[in-house]
Every structure is written in C-alpha cells, then in structure tokens.
Write a protein that holds these residues in place. Structure first.
Motif, short mmCIF file in Angstrom:
data_model
loop_
_atom_site.label_atom_id
_atom_site.label_comp_id
_atom_site.label_asym_id
_atom_site.label_seq_id
_atom_site.Cartn_x
_atom_site.Cartn_y
_atom_site.Cartn_z
N SER A 125 0.80 -1.22 0.00
CA SER A 125 0.00 0.00 0.00
C SER A 125 0.84 1.28 0.00
O SER A 125 0.32 2.35 -0.30
N GLY A 126 2.11 1.17 0.33
CA GLY A 126 2.97 2.35 0.30
C GLY A 126 3.13 2.94 -1.09
O GLY A 126 3.51 4.10 -1.23
N PHE A 127 2.82 2.15 -2.13
CA PHE A 127 2.94 2.62 -3.50
C PHE A 127 1.61 3.13 -4.05
O PHE A 127 1.54 3.54 -5.20
N ASN A 128 0.54 3.08 -3.24
CA ASN A 128 -0.77 3.49 -3.71
C ASN A 128 -0.88 5.01 -3.76
O ASN A 128 -0.80 5.68 -2.73
N SER A 129 -1.05 5.55 -4.96
CA SER A 129 -1.30 6.97 -5.15
C SER A 129 -2.01 7.12 -6.48
O SER A 129 -1.94 6.23 -7.35
N GLU A 130 -2.71 8.23 -6.67
CA GLU A 130 -3.44 8.45 -7.92
C GLU A 130 -2.49 8.44 -9.11
O GLU A 130 -2.79 7.84 -10.15
N GLU A 131 -1.35 9.08 -8.96
CA GLU A 131 -0.38 9.15 -10.06
C GLU A 131 0.16 7.77 -10.41
O GLU A 131 0.26 7.40 -11.59
N ASN A 132 0.51 6.97 -9.39
CA ASN A 132 1.04 5.64 -9.65
C ASN A 132 0.00 4.71 -10.26
O ASN A 132 0.31 3.91 -11.16
N LEU A 133 -1.23 4.79 -9.78
CA LEU A 133 -2.27 3.90 -10.29
C LEU A 133 -2.64 4.26 -11.73
O LEU A 133 -2.93 3.37 -12.54
N GLU A 134 -2.62 5.54 -12.07
CA GLU A 134 -2.85 5.94 -13.46
C GLU A 134 -1.74 5.41 -14.35
O GLU A 134 -1.98 4.92 -15.46
N PHE A 135 -0.51 5.50 -13.87
CA PHE A 135 0.65 4.99 -14.62
C PHE A 135 0.53 3.49 -14.84
O PHE A 135 0.75 2.99 -15.96
N MET A 136 0.15 2.75 -13.80
CA MET A 136 0.04 1.29 -13.91
C MET A 136 -1.14 0.88 -14.79
O MET A 136 -1.09 -0.15 -15.47
N ALA A 137 -2.22 1.68 -14.78
CA ALA A 137 -3.38 1.38 -15.63
C ALA A 137 -3.00 1.44 -17.10
O ALA A 137 -3.59 0.76 -17.94
N GLN A 138 -2.00 2.25 -17.42
CA GLN A 138 -1.55 2.39 -18.80
C GLN A 138 -0.33 1.53 -19.12
O GLN A 138 0.17 1.55 -20.24
N SER A 139 0.15 0.78 -18.12
CA SER A 139 1.37 0.00 -18.30
C SER A 139 1.15 -1.32 -19.02
O SER A 139 2.08 -1.91 -19.55
N GLY A 140 -0.09 -1.81 -19.01
CA GLY A 140 -0.37 -3.11 -19.61
C GLY A 140 -0.37 -4.25 -18.61
O GLY A 140 -0.77 -5.37 -18.94
N PHE A 141 0.06 -3.99 -17.36
CA PHE A 141 0.05 -5.02 -16.32
C PHE A 141 -1.31 -5.08 -15.62
O PHE A 141 -1.98 -4.05 -15.46
N ASP A 142 -1.72 -6.27 -15.23
CA ASP A 142 -2.92 -6.44 -14.40
C ASP A 142 -2.49 -6.14 -12.97
O ASP A 142 -1.90 -6.97 -12.29
N THR A 143 -2.79 -4.93 -12.49
CA THR A 143 -2.19 -4.39 -11.27
C THR A 143 -3.12 -4.48 -10.07
O THR A 143 -4.32 -4.26 -10.18
N TYR A 144 -2.53 -4.78 -8.91
CA TYR A 144 -3.25 -4.81 -7.64
C TYR A 144 -2.39 -4.11 -6.59
O TYR A 144 -1.37 -4.64 -6.16
N ILE A 145 -2.80 -2.89 -6.20
CA ILE A 145 -2.11 -2.15 -5.14
C ILE A 145 -3.16 -1.64 -4.17
O ILE A 145 -3.89 -0.69 -4.48
N ALA A 146 -3.27 -2.26 -3.03
CA ALA A 146 -4.31 -1.90 -2.06
C ALA A 146 -3.99 -0.56 -1.40
O ALA A 146 -2.82 -0.17 -1.28
N ASP A 147 -5.04 0.15 -0.99
CA ASP A 147 -4.84 1.37 -0.21
C ASP A 147 -4.68 0.99 1.25
O ASP A 147 -4.96 -0.15 1.65
N ASN A 148 -4.24 1.93 2.07
CA ASN A 148 -3.96 1.59 3.47
C ASN A 148 -5.20 1.50 4.35
O ASN A 148 -5.09 1.30 5.56
N GLN A 149 -6.40 1.63 3.73
CA GLN A 149 -7.65 1.50 4.48
C GLN A 149 -8.42 0.23 4.10
O GLN A 149 -9.52 0.03 4.60
N PHE A 150 -7.83 -0.62 3.25
CA PHE A 150 -8.61 -1.74 2.72
C PHE A 150 -9.01 -2.74 3.80
O PHE A 150 -10.05 -3.40 3.70
N ARG A 151 -8.22 -2.86 4.86
CA ARG A 151 -8.57 -3.83 5.92
C ARG A 151 -9.85 -3.42 6.64
O ARG A 151 -10.59 -4.27 7.12
#
Length: 307
Positions: free
Chosen positions: A153-179
């Motif tokens: 979750s330390g990598f979860n941010s709007e900028e990073n998730l937008e980047f990963m959405a365009q990367s071609g990878f099936d991405t899973y990065i939870a936010d720090n409130q998911f529990r």
C-alpha cells in the motif's frame, strides 16, 4: 552535512561569520599565546574548509525535490542519499526496491533510490522492468497481459495507479484502508480506529448506512456494484421521483441475505428484495479516480479487470 539549498546557504554564511570573528579577534589582541593562536588557526581552517565544501556543492549540484515538488534535504558528502524516517529514527540512506517473479523466485529488477518516499520509485522501477522483459521475452506485450503485478500500500497513489493502468500489467495495489472494508478484519480491534469507535458510540453502536456514493456505478455500461463488490441488476430506467429521472439498481436477494456488510447497507434484514439504490440520469457525478477503481478491484471477490 545536510539541508536544502536554502539551509546550506545559511550554514555557509554562518561558517564564514565564525571564521571572520576569529580573524578579528586576532587583529584586536596581540597578547595571545602561541598555543591559542595555533588552536584558533586550526578552527578557522576547519570552518573555511566546510564553507568551501558547501560552496562547491551548491555550484555543481541541482536541488532535489520531493513528490509534492518541495525541496528536500541533500547531503553534501553523499548527495544521492536522502534523510529517511524509520522505526529506528532518522537515517541518511537509500530505499532498496526489488521486483521479483513470485512463481520462480527470480529477481527481475532491483535498484536503490535516494528518495524520501517509496512512492516515487514505482514508475522508474516498472520502466526498468519493461526493459528487462523486452530483452528476455519473445512477446513482451503478451507477457505483460498475463502478469499480475502486486505492490504494498505504500505505492498506492493516484499518479502511480494511473501509470500502472496504462502500463499493460494487471495491477493490484491496495490502499492503506482496505482492511477496514474487508469483512475478514471486521471483528479485529487492530484495524478499528479510535475515531470510528467514537462515531459508533454516538450512534449507539449503529454503523453509518451506505449511500449511493458508496456504490460503484458505471454510467457508460449501465452496471453497478455494491460496496461488497457484488453485481446488482438494473431494476428500472427513467424512474421518476421528485420531478427527476433515475436509473435504479437492486441487489440480488441471495447476496444481500448473507452479505457481511448487511448492517451497514440495510436498516432491516432483507426478506423479499435486496438493497436498492438509484442514480440521477445525466447526473454530473464526479469522475471516479484511479484510486476509487482500485478499491473496487481490491474489494471485489472476483477478478473482473475493473481498471
């Protein structure tokens, strides 16, 4: 010696003033002993050397900025490192990031980064990973499509998730409130915040009921998911209410009856129908962010490629 360029400039001026005071004292006093003179000269030489070191550093380096564009402290001895707060206090060091193949336990990419936060390291690390895959894979695009990329979750941010959405990878990065949203952790005191405890106390233990804002409505595909990640069926189009037209969705009764979030969703246990929710037609609902989309993907019991 560390600091922002502004702080280092002030330190340099302070060192130069201290050196000047030593010289002025010598000029005003002729009765100093040889031992005092030698001691003062050594101190002046040390001050001048430190000031010159700062001068040279400021002239040959560019100031580093953090993720929010603000200047961060630089170390003139090791300018590539950064001051980082750890469980053992503040240290001058690096963030070590590695990407590995979980199935084969092979490190695909590894690098150290002199940055304060690890969020800033994700994009360059993934860019290097793509280069690695291009070298070792016959079909890098197909490899990315069949790869599930996970990060903490330390990598979860709007900028990073937008980047990963365009990367071609099936991405899973939870936010720090998911529990807090996960029913498996519902009974755990570890993830219950003091603020939520106070809210429950004010409502006599009754949780806040979900509103339409808590549901994941896709106006383009005319689909809807509940906060638990279950699909809902469209029960009405152009439903009129209070001189306004709505699109209405209803939860499947079989899902609502056994849903662990039932108390947060319905005032009474469902008997004939599941939870209903409606959305204004042509409503200018705010565009869902990449963080919102990732929450749906993480919370969903199925892999639906929602990003």
């Amino acid at each position: 010696m560390s600091g922002t360029f502004d702080e280092l400039g002030r330190k340099k001026a302070k060192l130069e003033r201290a050196s000047k005071r030593i010289l002025e004292r010598h000029q005003s006093q002729d009765n100093l002993s040889k031992e005092q003179v030698n001691q003062d000269l050594k101190q002046k030489e040390k001050l001048d050397k430190s000031a010159d070191k700062i001068t040279q550093f400021l002239a040959t380096h560019q100031e580093k900025t953090g993720s929010k564009g603000k200047p961060v402290k630089s170390n003139i001895t090791d300018p590539d490192s950064a001051k980082m707060t750890t469980s053992k206090g503040t240290i001058q060091g690096y963030n070590g990031i590695a990407i590995n193949d979980d199935k084969h336990q092979i490190i695909l990419q590894a690098q150290v980064w002199g940055s304060v936060g690890e969020q800033q390291t994700l994009q360059p690390a993934v860019a290097q990973l793509k280069q690695q895959l291009a070298q070792v894979s016959q079909n890098p695009q197909l490899t990315k499509q069949h790869t599930k990329f996970t990060a903490d979750s330390g990598f979860n941010s709007e900028e990073n998730l937008e980047f990963m959405a365009q990367s071609g990878f099936d991405t899973y990065i939870a936010d720090n409130q998911f529990r807090k949203r996960n029913p498996l952790f519902k009974a755990s005191e570890t993830y219950e915040t003091e603020q939520e405890k106070r809210r429950l106390k004010r409502r006599n233990g009754k949780p806040r009921l979900f509103t339409s804002d808590d549901f994941y409505y896709n106006e383009t595909t005319q689909t809807c998911r509940c906060p638990a990640g279950n699909e809902m069926w469209r029960s009405g189009i152009n439903v009129k209410s209070h001189h306004q037209q709505y699109t209405r969705f209803c939860g499947y009764l079989k899902d609502c009856k056994v849903c662990p979030l039932q108390q947060q969703c319905m005032r009474k246990p469902p008997i004939k129908t599941g939870r209903q929710v409606q959305f204004k037609n042509n409503d200018s609902r705010k565009k869902r962010s990449y963080m919102d989309k990732m929450k749906v993907k993480i919370d969903s019991p199925k892999d639906n490629n929602l990003l």
